[in-house]
Design a protein around this motif. Structure first.
Motif, mmCIF file in Angstrom:
data_model
loop_
_atom_site.group_PDB
_atom_site.id
_atom_site.type_symbol
_atom_site.label_atom_id
_atom_site.label_comp_id
_atom_site.label_asym_id
_atom_site.label_seq_id
_atom_site.Cartn_x
_atom_site.Cartn_y
_atom_site.Cartn_z
ATOM 1 N N LYS A 1 0.828 -1.188 0.000
ATOM 2 C CA LYS A 1 0.000 0.000 0.000
ATOM 3 C C LYS A 1 0.873 1.252 0.000
ATOM 4 C CE LYS A 1 -3.463 2.352 2.818
ATOM 5 N NZ LYS A 1 -4.332 3.073 1.947
ATOM 6 N N ILE A 2 0.573 2.129 -0.902
ATOM 7 C CA ILE A 2 1.326 3.382 -0.936
ATOM 8 C C ILE A 2 0.693 4.328 0.073
ATOM 9 C CG2 ILE A 2 1.918 5.374 -2.366
ATOM 10 C CD1 ILE A 2 1.998 3.430 -4.740
ATOM 11 N N LEU A 3 1.512 4.803 1.001
ATOM 12 C CA LEU A 3 0.966 5.583 2.110
ATOM 13 C C LEU A 3 0.353 6.902 1.641
ATOM 14 C CD1 LEU A 3 3.870 4.838 4.607
ATOM 15 C CD2 LEU A 3 1.619 3.745 4.489
ATOM 16 N N ALA A 4 0.907 7.456 0.574
ATOM 17 C CA ALA A 4 0.405 8.744 0.091
ATOM 18 C C ALA A 4 -1.005 8.637 -0.476
ATOM 19 C CB ALA A 4 1.351 9.309 -0.968
ATOM 20 N N THR A 5 -1.492 7.407 -0.637
ATOM 21 C CA THR A 5 -2.820 7.231 -1.225
ATOM 22 C C THR A 5 -3.887 8.030 -0.474
ATOM 23 O OG1 THR A 5 -2.152 5.029 -1.893
ATOM 24 C CG2 THR A 5 -4.490 5.510 -2.006
ATOM 25 N N ASP A 6 -3.803 8.023 0.844
ATOM 26 C CA ASP A 6 -4.803 8.750 1.618
ATOM 27 C C ASP A 6 -4.744 10.249 1.333
ATOM 28 O OD1 ASP A 6 -5.725 6.436 2.679
ATOM 29 O OD2 ASP A 6 -4.429 6.532 4.470
ATOM 30 N N PRO B 1 9.132 -0.510 -7.833
ATOM 31 C CA PRO B 1 8.462 -0.152 -6.576
ATOM 32 C C PRO B 1 6.953 0.066 -6.738
ATOM 33 C CG PRO B 1 9.584 1.752 -7.483
ATOM 34 C CD PRO B 1 9.946 0.591 -8.367
ATOM 35 N N ILE B 2 6.498 0.334 -7.952
ATOM 36 C CA ILE B 2 5.048 0.519 -8.172
ATOM 37 C C ILE B 2 4.646 -0.191 -9.463
ATOM 38 C CG2 ILE B 2 4.768 2.723 -6.957
ATOM 39 C CD1 ILE B 2 4.890 4.082 -9.760
ATOM 40 N N THR B 3 3.356 -0.385 -9.622
ATOM 41 C CA THR B 3 2.841 -0.945 -10.866
ATOM 42 C C THR B 3 2.038 0.151 -11.576
ATOM 43 O OG1 THR B 3 0.656 -1.590 -10.112
ATOM 44 C CG2 THR B 3 2.447 -3.114 -9.635
ATOM 45 N N CYS B 4 1.661 -0.135 -12.803
ATOM 46 C CA CYS B 4 0.869 0.863 -13.513
ATOM 47 C C CYS B 4 -0.495 1.037 -12.851
ATOM 48 C CB CYS B 4 0.737 0.521 -14.995
ATOM 49 S SG CYS B 4 -0.392 -0.814 -15.343
ATOM 50 N N PHE B 5 -0.933 0.030 -12.098
ATOM 51 C CA PHE B 5 -2.217 0.193 -11.402
ATOM 52 C C PHE B 5 -2.093 1.301 -10.361
ATOM 53 C CE2 PHE B 5 -2.174 -4.222 -12.918
ATOM 54 C CZ PHE B 5 -3.281 -4.166 -13.742
ATOM 55 N N ASP B 6 -0.928 1.375 -9.728
ATOM 56 C CA ASP B 6 -0.697 2.494 -8.806
ATOM 57 C C ASP B 6 -0.676 3.808 -9.573
ATOM 58 O OD1 ASP B 6 -0.295 0.800 -6.524
ATOM 59 O OD2 ASP B 6 1.706 0.320 -7.314
ATOM 60 N N ALA B 7 -0.007 3.784 -10.709
ATOM 61 C CA ALA B 7 0.084 5.013 -11.504
ATOM 62 C C ALA B 7 -1.314 5.482 -11.936
ATOM 63 C CB ALA B 7 0.969 4.789 -12.724
ATOM 64 N N PHE B 8 -2.178 4.535 -12.283
ATOM 65 C CA PHE B 8 -3.535 4.913 -12.709
ATOM 66 C C PHE B 8 -4.254 5.675 -11.597
ATOM 67 C CE2 PHE B 8 -3.640 0.916 -15.584
ATOM 68 C CZ PHE B 8 -2.987 1.620 -16.582
ATOM 69 N N ILE B 9 -4.024 5.212 -10.376
ATOM 70 C CA ILE B 9 -4.712 5.851 -9.251
ATOM 71 C C ILE B 9 -4.084 7.201 -8.931
ATOM 72 C CG2 ILE B 9 -5.130 5.632 -6.762
ATOM 73 C CD1 ILE B 9 -5.434 2.571 -7.331
ATOM 74 N N HIS B 10 -2.769 7.249 -8.993
ATOM 75 C CA HIS B 10 -2.090 8.480 -8.562
ATOM 76 C C HIS B 10 -1.943 9.513 -9.671
ATOM 77 C CE1 HIS B 10 -1.098 7.261 -4.450
ATOM 78 N NE2 HIS B 10 -1.181 6.041 -4.959
ATOM 79 N N MET B 11 -2.474 9.217 -10.839
ATOM 80 C CA MET B 11 -2.382 10.198 -11.920
ATOM 81 C C MET B 11 -3.457 11.288 -11.795
ATOM 82 S SD MET B 11 -4.116 8.125 -15.110
ATOM 83 C CE MET B 11 -3.931 9.393 -16.322
ATOM 84 N N ILE C 1 8.221 6.682 -2.761
ATOM 85 C CA ILE C 1 8.585 5.634 -3.733
ATOM 86 C C ILE C 1 10.106 5.459 -3.765
ATOM 87 C CG2 ILE C 1 8.275 4.806 -6.100
ATOM 88 C CD1 ILE C 1 5.618 5.268 -4.811
ATOM 89 N N GLU C 2 10.814 6.558 -3.632
ATOM 90 C CA GLU C 2 12.277 6.457 -3.610
ATOM 91 C C GLU C 2 12.739 5.598 -2.432
ATOM 92 O OE1 GLU C 2 13.760 10.547 -5.861
ATOM 93 O OE2 GLU C 2 13.300 10.604 -3.710
ATOM 94 N N GLN C 3 12.028 5.782 -1.340
ATOM 95 C CA GLN C 3 12.355 4.974 -0.161
ATOM 96 C C GLN C 3 12.118 3.500 -0.438
ATOM 97 O OE1 GLN C 3 10.248 5.831 3.393
ATOM 98 N NE2 GLN C 3 11.904 7.096 4.201
ATOM 99 N N ARG C 4 11.037 3.242 -1.120
ATOM 100 C CA ARG C 4 10.751 1.838 -1.484
ATOM 101 C C ARG C 4 11.898 1.281 -2.326
ATOM 102 N NH1 ARG C 4 4.439 1.065 -1.647
ATOM 103 N NH2 ARG C 4 4.864 -0.712 -2.974
ATOM 104 N N VAL C 5 12.384 2.113 -3.222
ATOM 105 C CA VAL C 5 13.481 1.644 -4.073
ATOM 106 C C VAL C 5 14.713 1.335 -3.212
ATOM 107 C CG1 VAL C 5 15.079 2.280 -5.920
ATOM 108 C CG2 VAL C 5 12.658 2.901 -6.094
ATOM 109 N N GLU C 6 15.020 2.265 -2.319
ATOM 110 C CA GLU C 6 16.181 2.067 -1.445
ATOM 111 C C GLU C 6 16.078 0.786 -0.657
ATOM 112 O OE1 GLU C 6 16.822 5.587 1.020
ATOM 113 O OE2 GLU C 6 16.850 6.723 -0.868
ATOM 114 N N LYS C 7 14.881 0.561 -0.138
ATOM 115 C CA LYS C 7 14.689 -0.631 0.697
ATOM 116 C C LYS C 7 14.472 -1.891 -0.143
ATOM 117 C CE LYS C 7 12.569 1.661 4.676
ATOM 118 N NZ LYS C 7 11.228 1.966 5.187
#
Ligand code: SF4
Ligand code: SF4
Lengths: 386, 405
Positions: free
Chosen positions: B11-16, B214-224, B247-253
């Motif tokens: 879950k991407i936290l920024a979603t909220d 770190p993300i899929t296009c389904f995330d991109a669809f929502i966050h666009m 997302i950068e943090q996700r990449v790092e981790k």
């Protein structure tokens, strides 16, 4: 009562009407005789400019063969005109053309141009991206430039096109449309003299042959029809209808409608009544005049800027039609979008209408007959009630 | 990693925050209905919204609303209202459902606020021209069309001039309409914000180049949604900054969008909104990550702040849906390479002809020039009546199986 082109039909006129069996036969013989031919898609391709290059522009219409080759390139949710065009091209049925010209109209045609070029194209392929706006000087300026591009493209292949040739060519086309208009006027005056099948075909044939030759045939046809006296017997008059749609190339449908007792007194088909509505601009440079003429003609629903619905409703009113047939190709967005509002406006006028949707290659005459009969019954009922 | 933790990572936290941002946007837009000081303009997704923002006009996007209704599975009921009024079932379902919503005030947010005028740009399709013409009649409001000539080979200079001239006409129209005056400085500011927002959005999408993504296009669809609806505002920038950092943090981790990324895929066309979640799960379960798509990248237009009007005329004319199949293929090929994808999933979307017609040929080009396999699935972005879930799921599973080899 006799309908159609009766009596002493001369040989030239039978040539005109025989061509309906094989629409591209005229183009093929021109090609055999050494003429260059370019196939083209919709309205907004400047036939005049092609003709000025010494080339015969031939409009591509659909046909009713059951076709399958398109399926590898197009989804089934696009209009059957585009499908059958592509199919014919893939089958190499256009061996008489040097290439294709697409004018910008709808989303489907725009993609069809690419698909056809990639899979069945010729060395010559041109996209003339006419503006979608028909109003404003910016659109006009753009149109002029785009026409200039197209002219250069033609010149690169066919040699220089002089301004004089363009002026002459435009004169040929204006004259031709004037005669088509006369034919429509005659239809309005004496509806019994020519069926709507023959009327619309007579107009359409111009797309498929040398235009000056077509003009000569139209003249002969008009002479013949003028001299004819047809007095319909009482009760034999057909109910005048008005047709709205893109291309009308369903001759069997028109014949059926005539038999059922209806006739198109006028129409807005792009190969019929709409085409006849010419726009002759004032004196101007040839290319500017051409641009103005293209943009000033009765508009296709793919274009924005003219008040199409008002003009169309006026045209229906003036025609004296008692009913309207929307004859649409399934999956045709531009025409489908405007249908509800036009239907509403017609309702306000008290003019009943029906919607007939067809796909080339899958036309059911039976269901169309039922619909046409229902419309004619409604009209008769309204008449009695008055 | 425990199940719960895995969920959390997905879950991407920024979603909220995004949901909040969009809720506020729609609330403000709806509050502006009937308010003379804040005109509401319905605008197409590819239109130059910067002009509106610079003149304090509230832009409302029927297409975004369409996506919302589709995701809420309310699209069919709304579309049926328009169909009842005579609109063909074969027309774009965004148009149908939005017209149905306008007629009934139905849908998840009770319909869009009534427009004071319409701004339409045909760089995405000719459908919007007809759709907006009908809206203009329905609401009895003016419509301004920006005509961006289709690009078959390359953008012609005079075509760009034509678009720029229409931008200038638009400015006059807006000045007249709002009785306000256009401030070039303010416009430049907005263009700058727009550029920055688009830049951040592109950066976020580019993070999927990482393996695992770190993300899929389904995330991109929502966050666009914000880059579409709030482009040119400062709040979009704040939001995307936060998203990018996350997302950068996700990449790092090394956090992967799908549990085990085995295949990297590219999505083509508008999402199937009502099926987003199911499809997301289906692909994830198979270790297939849709790392990029042709849709969300469509908003990555380039604006030069020194010459915003002309550069925007160029940028807005050459977006993905306004170019020929050959040019589209070039872009797809670049995405395939950049994101190192193993295959392509094309949604043949019966609503959207400019997006879908030509896909079969592009698919062939992809196969022959990159060797990547392509799956074409037939559906509609919001009209679930034409969607056969089991059939599509089976085909996807079979496709992924072929990637094994
Ligand atoms: S019939 Fe309609 S969809 Fe088909 S080419 Fe003509 S305008 Fe386009
Ligand atoms: S036809 Fe396609 S691009 Fe046009 S509004 Fe519908 S979904 Fe959008």
């Amino acid at each position: 009562m006799k309908t159609g082109v009766p009596g002493k039909m001369c040989d030239t006129l039978s040539t005109l009407f025989d061509m309906r069996q094989d629409p591209y036969s005229g183009a093929r013989s021109l090609h055999a005789a050494g003429r260059s031919i370019l196939g083209y898609s919709c309205s907004y391709v400047p036939e005049e400019l092609i003709y000025a290059a010494g080339v015969v522009p031939v409009r591509i219409l659909g046909d009713n063969k059951q076709r399958v080759a398109w399926g590898g390139h197009l989804q089934n949710y696009c209009c059957s005109l585009s499908r059958s065009t592509l199919d014919m091209a893939l089958n190499k049925e256009f061996d008489f053309v040097d290439g294709f010209v697409f004018g910008h109209t709808c989303d489907t045609m725009q993609r069809l141009s690419d698909i056809l070029r990639i899979n069945a194209g010729f060395e010559f392929h041109a996209d003339l991206v006419a503006p979608s706006r028909l109003n404003g000087e910016a659109a006009f300026g753009y149109m002029l430039e785009e026409l200039g591009e197209f002219r250069s493209k033609l010149e690169a292949r066919y040699g220089p096109i002089s301004d004089e040739r363009i002026v002459e060519s435009m004169a040929v086309y204006h004259e031709n449309r004037k005669l088509v208009r006369k034919l429509y006027e005659l239809k309005k005056r004496s509806p019994g003299k020519i069926t709507s099948t023959d009327l619309i075909w007579a107009a359409t044939a111009g797309y498929l042959m040398d235009r000056a030759g077509h003009t000569r045939l139209l003249r002969a046809l008009l002479d013949e029809l003028e001299s004819l006296s047809v007095t319909p017997e009482p009760g034999d008059e057909k109910i005048p209808l008005f047709g709205i749609g893109s291309v009308m190339d369903q001759w069997e449908f028109l014949d059926m409608m005539e038999t059922a007792g209806g006739t198109f007194i006028n129409d807005d088909f792009c190969n019929g009544g709409r085409y006849a509505e010419d726009f002759v601009p004032g004196p101007d440079e040839p290319m500017a005049a051409l641009a103005r003429s293209l943009m000033g003609r009765a508009s296709c629903p793919c274009k924005h800027g003219g008040d199409r619905s008002t003009a169309l409703i006026d045209k229906v009113k003036y025609s004296g039609a008692a009913g309207v047939v929307f004859f649409l190709l399934k999956y045709c967005d531009p025409h489908s979008f405007e249908y509800p509002h036009l239907k509403y406006l017609l309702g306000e006028l008290g003019v009943p209408s029906i919607l007939v949707e067809i796909e080339h290659g899958a036309v059911s005459m039976e269901s169309m007959r039922t619909r046409i009969e229902a419309l004619l019954e409604t009209i008769k009922g309204l008449k009695q009630a008055r | 990693m425990g199940e719960e933790e895995k969920e959390l990572h997905k879950k991407i936290l920024a979603t909220d925050a995004m949901k909040q941002l969009m809720a506020t946007y729609y609330m403000e837009a709806k509050a502006a209905e009937g308010d003379d000081k804040k005109p509401v303009c319905w605008i197409t997704s590819g239109a130059p919204v910067e002009f509106l923002v610079a003149m304090d006009i509230i832009p409302v996007y029927p297409e975004n609303h369409g996506a919302l209704c589709g995701a809420a599975r309310m699209a069919v009921d709304l579309a049926e209202i328009a169909e009842g009024a005579g609109f063909s079932r074969d027309l774009c379902s965004y148009a149908r459902l939005d017209i149905g919503s306008a007629m009934s005030r139905g849908g998840p947010i009770g319909g869009l606020p009534r427009p004071d005028f319409l701004l339409c740009c045909n760089n995405i399709c000719g459908t919007v021209v007809k759709w907006y013409e009908e809206l203009a009649v329905y609401f009895n409001v003016p419509m301004f069309l920006i005509d961006t000539p289709f690009v078959h080979e390359s953008s012609r200079r005079y075509a760009i001039d034509y678009v720029a001239a229409q931008f200038r006409e638009l400015i006059e129209f807006l000045e007249e309409f709002t009785a306000g005056s256009y401030d070039a400085e303010r416009f430049r500011e907005v263009a700058l914000l727009s550029k920055e927002g688009i830049g951040l959005w592109s950066d976020i999408l580019r993070l999927s180049e990482n393996r695992p993504s770190p993300i899929t296009c389904f995330d991109a669809f929502i966050h666009m949604a914000p880059i579409v609806t709030l482009r040119g505002t400062a709040r979009v920038i704040d939001y995307y900054r936060a998203l990018k950092a996350e997302i950068e943090q996700r990449v790092e981790k090394g956090i992967s969008a799908v549990p085990e990324e085995r295949y990297r895929l590219l999505w083509d066309n508008i999402p199937i909104w009502y099926e987003l979640r199911n499809l997301g799960h289906l692909f994830a379960e198979q270790g297939a990550c849709l790392v990029a798509d042709t849709y969300t990248t469509a908003w990555a237009v380039e604006i030069e702040v020194d010459d915003p009007v002309n550069s925007m005329a160029r940028a807005y004319s050459s977006i993905y849906l306004n170019i020929s199949i050959d040019l589209m293929f070039k872009k797809v090929k670049a995405l395939i390479e950049r994101y190192s994808v193993d295959g392509v999933v094309m949604h043949s979307n019966r609503s959207c002809k400019p997006y879908s017609l030509g896909q079969y040929d592009i698919a062939r080009m992809i196969l022959s020039e990159t060797g990547k396999p392509v799956l074409v699935i037939e559906a509609d972005m919001t009209d679930s009546r034409v969607f056969s879930s089991s059939q599509v799921h089976d085909r996807i599973l079979a496709f992924i199986e072929t990637l094994h080899s």
